[in-house]
Design a protein around this motif. Structure first.
Motif, mmCIF file in Angstrom:
data_model
loop_
_atom_site.group_PDB
_atom_site.id
_atom_site.type_symbol
_atom_site.label_atom_id
_atom_site.label_comp_id
_atom_site.label_asym_id
_atom_site.label_seq_id
_atom_site.Cartn_x
_atom_site.Cartn_y
_atom_site.Cartn_z
ATOM 1 N N LEU B 169 -17.089 11.160 65.847
ATOM 2 C CA LEU B 169 -18.135 10.320 65.144
ATOM 3 C C LEU B 169 -18.800 11.341 63.935
ATOM 4 C CD1 LEU B 169 -19.513 9.003 68.396
ATOM 5 C CD2 LEU B 169 -18.598 7.465 66.688
ATOM 6 N N ARG B 170 -18.911 12.584 64.192
ATOM 7 C CA ARG B 170 -19.710 13.327 63.244
ATOM 8 C C ARG B 170 -18.841 13.395 61.997
ATOM 9 N NH1 ARG B 170 -22.660 18.474 65.628
ATOM 10 N NH2 ARG B 170 -24.672 18.231 64.616
ATOM 11 N N GLN B 171 -17.768 13.486 62.031
ATOM 12 C CA GLN B 171 -16.625 13.710 60.986
ATOM 13 C C GLN B 171 -16.099 12.645 60.315
ATOM 14 O OE1 GLN B 171 -13.781 16.878 61.874
ATOM 15 N NE2 GLN B 171 -15.023 17.713 63.270
ATOM 16 N N HIS B 172 -15.920 11.362 61.245
ATOM 17 C CA HIS B 172 -15.197 10.425 60.627
ATOM 18 C C HIS B 172 -15.564 9.111 60.720
ATOM 19 C CE1 HIS B 172 -11.974 13.200 60.377
ATOM 20 N NE2 HIS B 172 -11.917 13.578 61.454
ATOM 21 N N SER B 173 -16.661 8.722 61.245
ATOM 22 C CA SER B 173 -17.376 7.527 61.562
ATOM 23 C C SER B 173 -18.213 7.089 60.475
ATOM 24 C CB SER B 173 -17.931 7.338 62.871
ATOM 25 O OG SER B 173 -19.258 7.962 62.950
ATOM 26 N N LEU B 174 -18.610 5.750 60.754
ATOM 27 C CA LEU B 174 -19.765 5.233 59.751
ATOM 28 C C LEU B 174 -21.268 5.821 60.036
ATOM 29 C CD1 LEU B 174 -21.601 1.881 60.387
ATOM 30 C CD2 LEU B 174 -20.368 3.450 62.342
ATOM 31 N N LEU B 175 -20.892 6.723 61.171
ATOM 32 C CA LEU B 175 -22.299 7.574 61.486
ATOM 33 C C LEU B 175 -22.315 8.886 60.775
ATOM 34 C CD1 LEU B 175 -22.505 6.878 65.190
ATOM 35 C CD2 LEU B 175 -23.781 5.597 63.579
ATOM 36 N N ARG B 176 -21.400 9.272 59.999
ATOM 37 C CA ARG B 176 -21.266 10.498 59.644
ATOM 38 C C ARG B 176 -22.504 11.035 58.701
ATOM 39 N NH1 ARG B 176 -17.900 13.734 55.379
ATOM 40 N NH2 ARG B 176 -17.857 11.790 54.421
ATOM 41 N N PRO B 177 -23.216 10.126 57.889
ATOM 42 C CA PRO B 177 -24.349 10.623 56.945
ATOM 43 C C PRO B 177 -25.326 11.026 57.877
ATOM 44 C CG PRO B 177 -23.390 8.648 56.257
ATOM 45 C CD PRO B 177 -22.541 8.944 57.437
ATOM 46 N N GLN B 178 -25.629 10.357 59.146
ATOM 47 C CA GLN B 178 -26.667 10.535 59.929
ATOM 48 C C GLN B 178 -26.382 11.615 60.849
ATOM 49 O OE1 GLN B 178 -26.239 6.164 61.145
ATOM 50 N NE2 GLN B 178 -28.298 6.844 61.574
ATOM 51 N N LEU B 179 -25.254 12.073 61.228
ATOM 52 C CA LEU B 179 -25.082 13.028 62.316
ATOM 53 C C LEU B 179 -24.769 14.567 61.695
ATOM 54 C CD1 LEU B 179 -22.883 10.988 64.651
ATOM 55 C CD2 LEU B 179 -25.282 11.140 64.449
ATOM 56 N N GLY B 180 -25.236 14.969 60.544
ATOM 57 C CA GLY B 180 -25.384 16.255 59.995
ATOM 58 C C GLY B 180 -26.169 17.207 60.739
ATOM 59 N N GLY B 181 -27.282 16.916 61.503
ATOM 60 C CA GLY B 181 -28.130 17.819 62.080
ATOM 61 C C GLY B 181 -27.960 18.311 63.274
ATOM 62 N N ASP B 182 -28.807 19.193 63.858
ATOM 63 C CA ASP B 182 -28.457 19.903 65.058
ATOM 64 C C ASP B 182 -29.001 19.074 66.194
ATOM 65 O OD1 ASP B 182 -28.031 22.332 63.817
ATOM 66 O OD2 ASP B 182 -30.012 23.043 63.581
ATOM 67 N N VAL B 183 -28.215 19.290 67.319
ATOM 68 C CA VAL B 183 -28.451 18.682 68.489
ATOM 69 C C VAL B 183 -29.430 19.561 69.368
ATOM 70 C CG1 VAL B 183 -27.346 17.955 70.750
ATOM 71 C CG2 VAL B 183 -26.415 17.519 68.453
ATOM 72 N N ALA B 184 -30.365 18.890 69.844
ATOM 73 C CA ALA B 184 -31.329 19.673 70.755
ATOM 74 C C ALA B 184 -31.960 18.939 71.867
ATOM 75 C CB ALA B 184 -32.323 20.376 70.103
ATOM 76 N N ASP B 185 -32.080 19.526 72.977
ATOM 77 C CA ASP B 185 -32.691 18.779 74.010
ATOM 78 C C ASP B 185 -34.188 18.439 73.565
ATOM 79 O OD1 ASP B 185 -33.239 17.553 76.316
ATOM 80 O OD2 ASP B 185 -34.039 19.313 77.606
ATOM 81 N N GLY B 186 -34.860 17.184 73.874
ATOM 82 C CA GLY B 186 -35.933 16.590 73.231
ATOM 83 C C GLY B 186 -35.948 15.124 73.492
ATOM 84 N N ASP B 187 -37.264 14.738 72.855
ATOM 85 C CA ASP B 187 -37.481 13.177 72.924
ATOM 86 C C ASP B 187 -36.167 12.391 72.319
ATOM 87 O OD1 ASP B 187 -39.752 13.668 73.900
ATOM 88 O OD2 ASP B 187 -40.982 13.332 72.047
ATOM 89 N N ALA B 188 -35.570 12.789 71.258
ATOM 90 C CA ALA B 188 -34.680 11.970 70.707
ATOM 91 C C ALA B 188 -33.143 12.130 71.509
ATOM 92 C CB ALA B 188 -34.254 12.526 69.299
ATOM 93 N N PHE B 189 -32.923 13.023 72.234
ATOM 94 C CA PHE B 189 -31.850 13.413 73.023
ATOM 95 C C PHE B 189 -32.242 12.552 74.365
ATOM 96 C CE2 PHE B 189 -29.657 15.552 76.743
ATOM 97 C CZ PHE B 189 -28.409 15.365 76.188
ATOM 98 N N ARG B 190 -33.133 12.545 74.731
ATOM 99 C CA ARG B 190 -33.536 11.978 76.136
ATOM 100 C C ARG B 190 -33.527 10.121 75.788
ATOM 101 N NH1 ARG B 190 -37.967 15.999 78.309
ATOM 102 N NH2 ARG B 190 -36.989 17.337 76.871
ATOM 103 N N ALA B 191 -34.017 9.929 74.729
ATOM 104 C CA ALA B 191 -34.135 8.537 74.183
ATOM 105 C C ALA B 191 -32.454 8.006 74.370
ATOM 106 C CB ALA B 191 -34.633 8.209 72.971
ATOM 107 N N GLY B 192 -31.599 8.933 73.754
ATOM 108 C CA GLY B 192 -30.370 8.624 73.892
ATOM 109 C C GLY B 192 -29.561 8.496 75.135
ATOM 110 N N VAL B 193 -30.124 9.472 75.948
ATOM 111 C CA VAL B 193 -29.450 9.393 77.512
ATOM 112 C C VAL B 193 -29.843 8.107 78.159
ATOM 113 C CG1 VAL B 193 -29.819 10.413 79.581
ATOM 114 C CG2 VAL B 193 -29.545 11.900 77.583
ATOM 115 N N ALA B 194 -31.224 7.778 77.792
ATOM 116 C CA ALA B 194 -31.597 6.393 78.467
ATOM 117 C C ALA B 194 -30.692 5.269 77.822
ATOM 118 C CB ALA B 194 -33.246 6.108 77.957
#
Lengths: 291, 291
Positions: B169-194
């Motif tokens: 997804l990071r390299q080849h999908s339409l989400l590529r422009p959005q997914l360049g950042g770092d991944v860390a545990d936090g509010d955004a990660f947990r919203a994704g889990v939900a």
């Protein structure tokens, strides 16, 4: 009478474009080419050329032409929304040239969704008399749209990147060597649907690789099986949450047959309807409301 | 006494290799390099070089070295299987040089699974006294392994290509422009889990694109959110089907923390354990049973 004046309707997607010359709801002429919005830099010149070919008529466009890669970016109309909302928020380039806005939806759980162009076909399906006022519609493709129509038009919708995931897996994943074959409805596709209904994509997809290692799935069947997993998960998610009974599918026969097979396997039924007809009915209705 | 003779254990994956000189269950020396099985053509010469560096001892290998891209392809031992089954089906290159077979599993619904190398760490976790005889283990990564240990060793296991999907997804999908950042545990990660716990990946992932269009998700948060969706779906699938309580995670702190956060958010708890220690305990146990 203004209503009888012909107009030019353009279904202008990212990679393709279809122009219709419409008079009194009837298509007098149509052309399709690959001049999608992503390829065009001078939209004004394109429209002038279209008018030269088909007549100097008002133009009504829908699709990615109204996105950031298009001519001018139009705001989304939030769902629930119907024909009236679309017609009253047209984005005018000039008084004879307008873009139908896209539609957005934010689900109660916060999930966002957007579409551009499909709203015309989805609402057009009811305008054309092809689906009842309350209906579940599915438009398979790279980004498969599912829409729930009701008294307010499109009540809500979901996009699943089912087709894009399949293309990515085929080109870039460890499954690539297995997925070169054709996809067809059949035993392998339906076995994939049965697996896909568990909605455990990441595991079901790895299972395709493992099945090759264990000689449990031939390479000839793997693409159909993988497509079944992805479409099965897509359909199962819609049916899980929404007690879908009949689904109206706007698609060509190839993709339509695959979705119909998955829907039947998971206990629903479906009707295939023509998406060009629905676009013409939809854009004609908006044109009437515009005047 | 033969048991005290040192031996060389090699955890030989696709892209990396780790060599351990082990004596009486203790690591006397270890080295790690990127001479993964995919890079090696002359395995005999590699082993001779390793013996030259570390001593002319018996060699016991596990991982992709026993696959079609490795030295010699070894058959899988079907789960349920434990240390004894692995030790009794070693694949001998010569009498002092052997490869631990991989493990396979076919679920009642027909889904296939395989692993090569992880079985040593998973079973080693119990041999090292780090997990009880009955335990659920998770080994996150490109292909995340989940294993259920019991009286028969690995009773069954599931691989989810969670990490590979994220990379694609990071390299080849339409989400590529959005997914360049770092991944860390936090509010955004947990919203994704939900979101991920709905197990509706294809739709939840498109929602990331739509959220950007609607200014509902910043690009700085998108990679964490997407990772949360994928890991959340992975964890939810395991908990849905298997009433998982405590999960023992074999991972580095980075990935381990993300999985621990998702497991906690979905009602389980977890313990992080060291996968090098488990490999050493596992391969030492097999070595003892070999003699």
């Amino acid at each position: 009478m203004a209503m009888s004046e012909p107009f030019l309707a353009i279904d202008w997607g990212t990679t393709n474009r279809r122009v219709y010359l419409i008079e009194n709801g009837m298509v007098r002429h149509t052309e399709r080419d690959d001049a999608g919005a992503a390829k065009i830099s001078d939209f004004e010149r394109e429209i002038a050329a279209i008018r030269q070919r088909h007549g100097d008529y008002p133009v009504l466009m829908a699709g990615m032409v109204g996105s950031s890669i298009g001519w001018q970016e139009t705001p989304y109309v939030p769902a629930p929304a119907g024909m009236k909302e679309l017609a009253s928020t047209l984005h005018y380039i000039d008084e004879r040239t307008a873009i139908v806005p896209g539609m957005s939806w934010q689900a109660p759980d916060g999930r966002c969704d957007v579409m551009r162009g499909e709203e015309v076909q989805l609402l057009g399906a009811h305008a054309a008399g092809l689906v009842p006022e309350e209906a579940v519609l599915c438009q398979p493709g790279t980004h498969c749209k599912w829409a729930w129509l009701g008294g307010n038009g499109v009540e809500r919708f979901v996009t699943a990147m089912t087709g894009e995931l399949f293309a990515m897996l085929r080109q870039h994943s460890l499954l690539r060597p297995q997925l070169g074959g054709d996809v067809a409805d059949g035993d392998a596709f339906r076995a994939g649907v049965a697996q896909g209904q568990h909605r455990d994509l990441a595991a079901s997809l790895f299972g395709i690789r493992a099945a090759a290692m264990l000689d449990a799935l031939s390479d000839a069947d793997a693409a159909s099986y993988a497509s079944g997993v992805l479409i099965g998960a897509d359909v199962a998610n819609r049916m899980e949450h929404d007690k879908v009974g009949r689904v109206y599918i706007l698609a060509d026969v190839y993709l339509g047959t695959l979705y119909a097979s998955a829907i039947a396997a998971l206990g629903g039924d479906s009707v295939l309807i023509d998406s060009h007809e629905t676009f013409v009915a939809g854009i004609s209705t908006i044109r009437e409301l515009q005047e």
